[in-house]
Enzyme design. Structure first.
Site, PDB file in Angstrom:
ATOM      1  N   ASP A  22       0.869  -1.158   0.000  1.00 53.96           N
ATOM      2  CA  ASP A  22       0.000   0.000   0.000  1.00 53.96           C
ATOM      3  C   ASP A  22       0.922   1.228   0.000  1.00 53.96           C
ATOM      4  O   ASP A  22       2.088   1.112   0.385  1.00 53.96           O
ATOM      5  CB  ASP A  22      -0.872  -0.030   1.258  1.00 53.96           C
ATOM      6  CG  ASP A  22      -1.696   1.232   1.407  1.00 53.96           C
ATOM      7  OD1 ASP A  22      -2.326   1.631   0.422  1.00 53.96           O
ATOM      8  OD2 ASP A  22      -1.683   1.816   2.508  1.00 53.96           O
TER       9      ASP A  22
ATOM     10  N   ASP B 241      -1.169  -0.708   6.140  1.00 56.06           N
ATOM     11  CA  ASP B 241      -1.180  -0.067   7.459  1.00 56.06           C
ATOM     12  C   ASP B 241      -2.056  -0.809   8.458  1.00 56.06           C
ATOM     13  O   ASP B 241      -2.134  -0.418   9.611  1.00 56.06           O
ATOM     14  CB  ASP B 241      -1.601   1.405   7.353  1.00 56.06           C
ATOM     15  CG  ASP B 241      -2.986   1.577   6.748  1.00 56.06           C
ATOM     16  OD1 ASP B 241      -3.781   0.626   6.838  1.00 56.06           O
ATOM     17  OD2 ASP B 241      -3.261   2.653   6.201  1.00 56.06           O
TER      18      ASP B 241
ATOM     19  N   ASP C  10      -6.595  -1.698   5.064  1.00 59.14           N
ATOM     20  CA  ASP C  10      -6.125  -2.757   4.169  1.00 59.14           C
ATOM     21  C   ASP C  10      -6.394  -4.155   4.719  1.00 59.14           C
ATOM     22  O   ASP C  10      -5.821  -5.131   4.229  1.00 59.14           O
ATOM     23  CB  ASP C  10      -4.621  -2.596   3.912  1.00 59.14           C
ATOM     24  CG  ASP C  10      -4.318  -1.344   3.114  1.00 59.14           C
ATOM     25  OD1 ASP C  10      -5.018  -1.093   2.122  1.00 59.14           O
ATOM     26  OD2 ASP C  10      -3.399  -0.612   3.488  1.00 59.14           O
TER      27      ASP C  10
END
Length: 626
Positions: free
Chosen positions: A325, A519, A523
């Site tokens: 991410d 994180d 996610d």
């Protein structure tokens, strides 16, 4: 040593003295056989009564085939056949090996306990005007607790009084202290270094960061690796097989000899069968492999990497694809002004001045970044009539001039012509009295370690690094180019990220793993779908600890390559122990079957190999991470 280990050591010493005394006595004086048996049975029962007891319980519980049964049968058989010294020696050296293994495991546990010594003993609470120490479990949410210099923060909360410096090394593996100011969140397990602070608790102790971390470390052994599961299944079939093999070795050759008209030689073949049993004991494998993974997990914990089970540590070694991410993982998740592009007739200072005042009434991260970049206290008397235009920006009057600040749609709505001269990122366009004044770009700051982290992963054999983000393509491409990511997919919704990961999972090889690094909050679906979920931003993030398989406690993406190094080294130690144990035992079993290996070689094949394997396993705690 604990009390139980000291007791075993005392029995070993007593038994050794008795064996030596009896051996010397038998050399000097010709004793009757029954007297000799009694003399040797004394040290035998001193050192082996607990093994005999466990073997008998196993038989009663129909769990016959284990190392206790093997030792009991081998030593009792040796004594019955007149091999008194050898029978007692086998039990003595077996107990020495067990003591050594117990001490090694205890040392490993103590090392991890010292590294993760974050459990607070008490919390300071004001009761009737007096500071009272209470159990952290008894502190309710919203209680104000006092943390003095040198004490651990017992429960997660917010500082409501005082400033200090926190030592987070037990959580992150980093020795650099962290400043904690009024209003900052603090997490349990950190050590208060300088000033006294008052913390208003935001969680109960059971839900706090320290409790969750301790639970992860304590329960990591529940999730076994393929190697551990293999050894468990192997021992389940191996031990009965060697018992039946030893029985066949004791019975079949004498029977065959008798059929051919030769002497049966029962004693010779029974001794070979007993030697076979001692050699075959699987202790080296059963003990050293879990100990190796335990050491690897402990080494990772010392470096701020929490691994939820040895299966995940093992899977890291086969990881070939890593998906990231962007926000909060490769970047800090903090917006800063990255560029100012003033139009003709305006300076950069004027552009920032009007933008900061236009955004003075907002607490949005973009507004805060503009005000921080301005760097001076805003005089709110200079601004009036602030109006937020949903989905576009704001309009206001600054120093008597009408100012618009927002996106390109706002400029188009107000019929103001703009230029696209900027360096990517989020763009704030500014117009003053209907005249385009320029634009300011605001970007998420790339973590200093991100570029080096990607480079190290490629050195470690990662085939492809992929970045998934919901940001605009131009912004995403800029970050990817800066840090060296191979593939970037932008403008994705959370569901799109899951789809992208699904596609990558279908593309990769069967023996290759894919890790997703996020994180741990937004996610969570992707973290759980990937082969390995690695959470960043774990300090204070419950979702990170819950959703991921591996948690990096200091937000540093470089720790991923370190975790992979620990994984590879740990697996190397495991394979060394498997090869050592199987090769030595296979050779000695063959030699024992042909009568070349005696009971003393059998002792080495069992106890000696176990000691060597345990010593090798403890190296996992000391893997060089620099």
């Amino acid at each position: 040593m604990n009390k139980k280990q000291k007791n075993v050591l005392f029995r070993i010493i007593v038994s050794t003295v008795l064996i030596i005394s009896v051996s010397v006595l038998c050399e000097l004086v010709e004793l009757p056989v029954f007297v000799k048996v009694i003399c040797y049975l004394v040290p035998y029962f001193v050192i082996g009564y607990d093994i005999l007891k466990k073997a008998w319980k196993g038989i009663l519980n129909r769990q016959v085939f284990d190392e206790n049964f093997l030792m009991a049968v081998a030593t009792i058989g040796a004594v019955l056949l007149g091999e008194f010294k050898e029978g007692v020696a086998v039990m003595l050296f077996y107990q020495i090996g067990e003591l050594f293994q117990s001490c090694a495991v205890g040392k490993s546990r103590k090392s991890i306990a010292a590294l993760m010594d974050i459990r607070p003993d008490y919390a300071n609470v004001l009761v009737d005007g007096k500071l009272t120490k209470v159990e952290p479990d008894d502190v309710e949410i919203g209680t104000e607790i006092i943390v003095n210099p040198g004490e651990r923060v017992p429960i997660d909360g917010v500082i409501v009084e005082g400033n200090t410096t926190l030592n987070t090394s037990a959580l992150t593996g980093e020795s650099v202290p962290r400043e904690a100011l009024l209003g900052d969140e603090v997490i349990s397990g950190c050590i208060n270094m300088t000033g006294t602070i008052t913390v208003k608790t935001s969680k109960e102790f059971g839900d706090s960061t320290v409790a969750k971390i301790l639970d992860l470390v304590e329960n990591s052994s529940m999730k076994k690796s393929r190697s551990e599961n293999f050894i468990t299944r192997f021992a389940k079939y191996y031990t009965p097989a060697v018992c039946y093999g030893a029985l066949a070795l004791a019975v079949l050759p004498p029977v065959v000899n008798m059929l051919f008209g030769n002497g049966a030689q029962w004693q010779v073949w029974i001794i070979r069968a007993l030697t076979f049993l001692v050699i075959s004991c699987p202790c080296a494998l059963v003990i050293s492999i879990p100990l190796s993974f335990f050491g690897g997990i402990g080494c990772a914990s010392a470096n701020g990497i929490l691994v939820k089970g040895s299966n995940y540590l093992e899977a890291l070694a086969d990881t070939k694809y890593i998906v990231f991410d962007k926000t909060g993982t490769l970047t800090k998740g903090v917006f800063e002004v990255s560029g100012q592009f003033a139009a003709d007739g305006f300076t950069k200072e004027e552009l920032l001045y009007y933008a900061a005042y236009a955004e003075s009434g907002s607490s949005h991260p973009i507004s805060l970044s503009l005000k921080n970049a301005f760097g001076r206290e805003l005089n709110l008397e200079n601004v009036r009539d602030i109006t937020e235009i949903a989905g576009h920006g704001v309009s206001t009057v600054v120093d008597g001039k009408t100012v618009f600040a927002g996106n390109a749609r706002l400029m188009e709505k107000e019929h103001i012509k703009i230029t696209e001269q900027h360096d990517g990122g989020t763009v704030v366009y500014v117009a003053v009295d209907g005249v385009y004044a320029g634009c300011i770009t605001i970007s998420d700051v790339v973590k200093p370690a991100s570029k080096n982290a990607i480079a190290k992963l490629k050195e470690n054999g990662i085939k492809q690094t992929i970045m998934l983000t919901g940001d605009a393509k131009r912004t995403a491409d800029k970050v990817a180019a800066e840090i060296g990511v191979d593939v970037v997919k932008s403008e994705l919704l959370p569901a799109d990220k899951v789809t992208e990961v699904e596609n990558l999972l279908e593309m990769k090889g069967k023996k290759e793993n894919l890790a997703f690094v996020g994180d741990g909050i937004n996610d969570a679906p992707v973290l759980s779908r990937a082969d390995i979920g690695i959470a960043m931003g774990a300090l204070g993030s419950d979702a990170a600890i819950e959703a991921a398989d591996i948690v990096l406690m200091d937000d540093n993406p470089e720790k991923i390559s370190l975790a992979m190094k620990i994984s590879v080294k740990t697996l190397g130690i495991v394979r060394q122990n498997i090869v050592l144990a199987l090769v030595v035992k296979a050779v000695c079993l063959i030699l024992g079957a042909f009568g070349i290996a005696n009971m003393w070689i059998a002792i080495f094949a069992d106890v000696g190999v176990m000691v060597l394997a345990v010593l090798n396993a403890t190296r996992a705690l000391r893997i060089k991470t620099a």
